[in-house]
Design a protein around this motif. Structure first.
Motif, PDB file in Angstrom:
ATOM      1  N   GLY A  96       0.771  -1.237   0.000  1.00 43.24           N
ATOM      2  CA  GLY A  96       0.000   0.000   0.000  1.00 43.24           C
ATOM      3  C   GLY A  96       0.801   1.287   0.000  1.00 43.24           C
ATOM      4  O   GLY A  96       0.221   2.375   0.064  1.00 43.24           O
ATOM      5  N   ALA A  97       2.124   1.204  -0.086  1.00 43.47           N
ATOM      6  CA  ALA A  97       2.944   2.413  -0.160  1.00 43.47           C
ATOM      7  C   ALA A  97       2.823   3.040  -1.541  1.00 43.47           C
ATOM      8  O   ALA A  97       2.436   2.375  -2.511  1.00 43.47           O
ATOM      9  CB  ALA A  97       4.409   2.080   0.140  1.00 43.47           C
ATOM     10  N   THR A  98       3.150   4.320  -1.631  1.00 42.92           N
ATOM     11  CA  THR A  98       3.190   5.012  -2.918  1.00 42.92           C
ATOM     12  C   THR A  98       4.629   5.431  -3.215  1.00 42.92           C
ATOM     13  O   THR A  98       5.430   5.634  -2.302  1.00 42.92           O
ATOM     14  CB  THR A  98       2.273   6.244  -2.929  1.00 42.92           C
ATOM     15  OG1 THR A  98       2.663   7.123  -1.870  1.00 42.92           O
ATOM     16  CG2 THR A  98       0.820   5.845  -2.756  1.00 42.92           C
ATOM     17  N   LYS A  99       4.932   5.565  -4.497  1.00 42.58           N
ATOM     18  CA  LYS A  99       6.288   5.888  -4.944  1.00 42.58           C
ATOM     19  C   LYS A  99       6.672   7.323  -4.573  1.00 42.58           C
ATOM     20  O   LYS A  99       5.893   8.248  -4.775  1.00 42.58           O
ATOM     21  CB  LYS A  99       6.407   5.745  -6.453  1.00 42.58           C
ATOM     22  CG  LYS A  99       6.181   4.354  -6.966  1.00 42.58           C
ATOM     23  CD  LYS A  99       6.250   4.321  -8.492  1.00 42.58           C
ATOM     24  CE  LYS A  99       5.912   2.930  -8.998  1.00 42.58           C
ATOM     25  NZ  LYS A  99       6.010   2.842 -10.459  1.00 42.58           N
ATOM     26  N   ARG A 110      22.376   1.835  -2.908  1.00 40.43           N
ATOM     27  CA  ARG A 110      21.187   1.712  -3.751  1.00 40.43           C
ATOM     28  C   ARG A 110      20.026   2.217  -2.917  1.00 40.43           C
ATOM     29  O   ARG A 110      19.762   1.711  -1.817  1.00 40.43           O
ATOM     30  CB  ARG A 110      20.985   0.245  -4.140  1.00 40.43           C
ATOM     31  CG  ARG A 110      19.807   0.005  -5.035  1.00 40.43           C
ATOM     32  CD  ARG A 110      20.229  -0.043  -6.468  1.00 40.43           C
ATOM     33  NE  ARG A 110      19.103  -0.451  -7.317  1.00 40.43           N
ATOM     34  CZ  ARG A 110      18.892   0.078  -8.495  1.00 40.43           C
ATOM     35  NH1 ARG A 110      19.708   0.990  -8.988  1.00 40.43           N
ATOM     36  NH2 ARG A 110      17.864  -0.323  -9.215  1.00 40.43           N
ATOM     37  N   SER A 111      19.306   3.240  -3.400  1.00 43.13           N
ATOM     38  CA  SER A 111      18.327   3.904  -2.558  1.00 43.13           C
ATOM     39  C   SER A 111      17.032   4.179  -3.316  1.00 43.13           C
ATOM     40  O   SER A 111      17.021   4.316  -4.541  1.00 43.13           O
ATOM     41  CB  SER A 111      18.911   5.222  -2.031  1.00 43.13           C
ATOM     42  OG  SER A 111      18.103   5.744  -1.001  1.00 43.13           O
ATOM     43  N   CYS A 112      15.945   4.252  -2.553  1.00 42.05           N
ATOM     44  CA  CYS A 112      14.627   4.562  -3.100  1.00 42.05           C
ATOM     45  C   CYS A 112      13.776   5.136  -1.978  1.00 42.05           C
ATOM     46  O   CYS A 112      14.186   5.158  -0.821  1.00 42.05           O
ATOM     47  CB  CYS A 112      13.980   3.310  -3.687  1.00 42.05           C
ATOM     48  SG  CYS A 112      13.877   1.929  -2.523  1.00 42.05           S
ATOM     49  N   GLY A 113      12.570   5.588  -2.329  1.00 43.78           N
ATOM     50  CA  GLY A 113      11.695   6.152  -1.310  1.00 43.78           C
ATOM     51  C   GLY A 113      10.244   5.814  -1.564  1.00 43.78           C
ATOM     52  O   GLY A 113       9.805   5.727  -2.717  1.00 43.78           O
ATOM     53  N   VAL A 114       9.517   5.617  -0.471  1.00 46.96           N
ATOM     54  CA  VAL A 114       8.075   5.364  -0.534  1.00 46.96           C
ATOM     55  C   VAL A 114       7.382   6.113   0.596  1.00 46.96           C
ATOM     56  O   VAL A 114       8.003   6.454   1.610  1.00 46.96           O
ATOM     57  CB  VAL A 114       7.731   3.860  -0.414  1.00 46.96           C
ATOM     58  CG1 VAL A 114       8.342   3.059  -1.557  1.00 46.96           C
ATOM     59  CG2 VAL A 114       8.142   3.291   0.939  1.00 46.96           C
ATOM     60  N   THR A 115       6.099   6.355   0.403  1.00 49.20           N
ATOM     61  CA  THR A 115       5.253   6.874   1.480  1.00 49.20           C
ATOM     62  C   THR A 115       4.344   5.745   1.913  1.00 49.20           C
ATOM     63  O   THR A 115       3.640   5.146   1.082  1.00 49.20           O
ATOM     64  CB  THR A 115       4.412   8.068   0.999  1.00 49.20           C
ATOM     65  OG1 THR A 115       5.288   9.102   0.545  1.00 49.20           O
ATOM     66  CG2 THR A 115       3.542   8.613   2.137  1.00 49.20           C
ATOM     67  N   ASP A 116       4.372   5.407   3.213  1.00 48.65           N
ATOM     68  CA  ASP A 116       3.547   4.304   3.708  1.00 48.65           C
ATOM     69  C   ASP A 116       2.087   4.731   3.833  1.00 48.65           C
ATOM     70  O   ASP A 116       1.766   5.909   3.659  1.00 48.65           O
ATOM     71  CB  ASP A 116       4.135   3.725   5.005  1.00 48.65           C
ATOM     72  CG  ASP A 116       3.965   4.608   6.231  1.00 48.65           C
ATOM     73  OD1 ASP A 116       3.037   5.455   6.281  1.00 48.65           O
ATOM     74  OD2 ASP A 116       4.761   4.452   7.170  1.00 48.65           O
ATOM     75  N   PRO A 117       1.165   3.807   4.123  1.00 46.38           N
ATOM     76  CA  PRO A 117      -0.255   4.132   4.201  1.00 46.38           C
ATOM     77  C   PRO A 117      -0.621   5.165   5.276  1.00 46.38           C
ATOM     78  O   PRO A 117      -1.723   5.715   5.246  1.00 46.38           O
ATOM     79  CB  PRO A 117      -0.916   2.780   4.509  1.00 46.38           C
ATOM     80  CG  PRO A 117       0.020   1.766   3.944  1.00 46.38           C
ATOM     81  CD  PRO A 117       1.391   2.351   4.188  1.00 46.38           C
TER      82      PRO A 117
END
Length: 128
Positions: A96-99, A110-117
């Motif tokens: 349910g996270a968004t990019k 190696r990195s990335c990000g998400v916004t949780d619910p």
């Protein structure tokens, strides 16, 4: 600060998140990061709400609760090291996270990000 006493299972500094839908945060941390719930206490006047809970992820503890009128929601940005940023990113999206940022190589890994619910932004990184 050498004489500071910290309870077992805690670190000197811990985030305390007040969230809308804390139960979703609880499940997200378990399913995405392998979190272990150390304790949970429910609100006496509304047992559907979390009064206080603690999740242990690796060697770190995050405290959290459901927001209330006197304690409004205050999501946060968090940085977490994982074994595989790409796999964790995909797992987060499936929960349910968004990019926020797709996985990419950075100077620091190696990195990335998400916004949780619940509105928290997670910066997910694995060391190259």
């Amino acid at each position: 600060m050498s004489n500071v006493k910290v309870p077992n299972g805690h670190q000197t500094l811990m985030p305390y998140l007040m969230l809308t839908g804390a139960a979703k945060f609880k499940e997200f941390t378990i399913n995405v990061f392998g979190g272990e719930i150390v304790s949970t206490h429910l609100q006496e006047d509304d047992p559907a709400l979390i009064k206080h809970s603690e999740v242990k992820i690796g060697d770190s503890t995050i405290m959290f609760c459901d927001a209330r009128a006197e304690w409004p929601a205050q999501p946060a940005n968090m940085f977490i090291y994982v074994a595989n940023a790409d796999d964790t990113y995909e797992k987060a999206l499936s929960e349910g996270a968004t990019k926020v940022m797709e996985p990419a190589d950075q100077d620091y890994g190696r990195s990335c990000g998400v916004t949780d619910p619940c509105g928290n932004v997670w910066w997910i990184t694995s060391v190259l």
